[in-house]
Write an enzyme that holds these catalytic residues in place. Structure first.
Site, mmCIF file in Angstrom:
data_model
loop_
_atom_site.group_PDB
_atom_site.id
_atom_site.type_symbol
_atom_site.label_atom_id
_atom_site.label_comp_id
_atom_site.label_asym_id
_atom_site.label_seq_id
_atom_site.Cartn_x
_atom_site.Cartn_y
_atom_site.Cartn_z
ATOM 1 N N ALA A 99 36.875 18.844 22.872
ATOM 2 C CA ALA A 99 36.186 19.071 24.147
ATOM 3 C C ALA A 99 35.561 17.828 24.742
ATOM 4 C CB ALA A 99 35.118 20.148 23.967
ATOM 5 N N GLY A 100 35.638 16.678 24.074
ATOM 6 C CA GLY A 100 35.143 15.435 24.630
ATOM 7 C C GLY A 100 33.638 15.408 24.779
ATOM 8 N N GLY A 131 22.923 15.054 21.680
ATOM 9 C CA GLY A 131 24.100 15.358 20.884
ATOM 10 C C GLY A 131 24.635 14.195 20.081
ATOM 11 N N HIS A 156 33.396 15.163 20.978
ATOM 12 C CA HIS A 156 33.952 16.333 20.315
ATOM 13 C C HIS A 156 35.469 16.174 20.260
ATOM 14 C CE1 HIS A 156 35.230 20.533 19.840
ATOM 15 N NE2 HIS A 156 34.000 20.815 19.440
ATOM 16 N N HIS A 168 43.306 14.425 37.953
ATOM 17 C CA HIS A 168 41.883 14.123 38.113
ATOM 18 C C HIS A 168 41.296 13.522 36.835
ATOM 19 C CE1 HIS A 168 37.703 14.501 39.268
ATOM 20 N NE2 HIS A 168 38.073 14.890 40.465
#
Length: 281
Positions: free
Chosen positions: A153-154, A145, A150, A80
């Site tokens: 964590a993207g 942000g 990140h 996915h």
């Protein structure tokens, strides 16, 4: 006020990580964890929980607190597409709350995620790979942000929507081209059903392929109609439908419509379902 939240997390193979995230959600007062399920091929889990405004916001942050240290997208592999450890966080108005209020809550939660975890929020397309370079181009700046993903964590997408059904149809073949052609034909962007988003995936662990869908309006594009068209299109390639699956929860009206269609029940109404009648009497 009752709000449903259906976050998708990029972990579907490590049961201990999934269980820890579920426990974090359960631990928030006033929140009911209604369902969670994992798919090893997609390497993805879907959680469904509900509560009031404050509880949902707290549960989302608790989920991030548990997921971010445990998931590293640099080592993540799955069928996915994904761009974040916590990939998407949709909020759905259920009772006593408007869509506008859910949109406002999504913005508040998104800002809180960005500030606490230094994760870009509301990147709307693409995958983790190549995200850093994409975010330097016009139109890719996050709503909240940092302007770079990140490291582990993207990024994440937080938003509000009406209820949808996550519905997959597995085909008895390993031909990915068949699944992709069917998906392209039935999704709205390819000229298919107005309320269907679809993609074709290979489930390597089972040696089969899948037409994976989101049905965004089950009343105007019912499950049974999508199933019949996919079955018909698969037959054109000499392929049979193996099975179908619903990911997460589904409105009972969608299943009532399928029963009425396949059983050819004349004049069927939901009040003929015993449990429905008992609840309303």
């Amino acid at each position: 006020m009752l709000i449903e939240c259906i976050p998708n997390v990029s972990e579907g193979r490590r049961a201990d990580v999934v269980a820890a995230i579920a426990d974090a959600i359960r631990g928030v007062p006033g929140i009911r964890l209604l369902d969670f399920s994992s798919d090893a091929s997609h390497n993805r889990s879907v959680f469904t929980f509900a509560g009031d405004r404050a509880g949902v916001a707290q549960a989302v942050l608790a989920m991030f607190e548990r997921a971010i240290p445990a998931i590293d997208l640099r080592a993540h592999r799955g069928e996915h597409p994904r761009l974040g450890a916590v990939d998407v966080v949709p909020l759905v108005p259920i009772e006593g709350v408007t869509m506008a209020e859910c949109v406002a809550l999504a913005k508040e939660v998104g800002a809180a995620i960005a500030e606490r975890f230094q994760i870009p929020v509301d990147i709307r397309r693409g995958e983790f790979e190549g995200l850093a370079s994409k975010m330097t181009t016009p139109g890719w700046a996050p709503d909240f942000g940092p302007t770079a993903p990140h490291e582990r964590a993207g990024a994440t997408v937080v938003g509000a929507r009406m209820p949808l059904i996550a519905y997959n149809i597995n085909l008895a073949t390993d031909r990915l081209d068949v699944a992709k052609k069917i998906a392209a034909g039935i999704r709205h962007s390819g000229g298919g059903f107005r309320f269907v988003k679809a993609a074709g995936f290979k489930l390597d662990d089972r040696g089969i392929v899948q037409v994976s869908m989101n049905l965004t309006n089950y009343e105007k594009t019912p499950i049974f109609r999508v199933f019949e068209v996919v079955k018909h299109e698969a037959a054109r390639y000499g392929v049979q439908v193996l099975e179908s699956e619903i990911v997460g929860l589904v409105p009972s009206a969608a299943l009532h419509a399928a029963a009425e269609y396949y059983l050819q029940i004349e004049g069927f109404t939901p009040d003929q379902v015993l449990e429905n009648k008992l609840r309303r009497s």
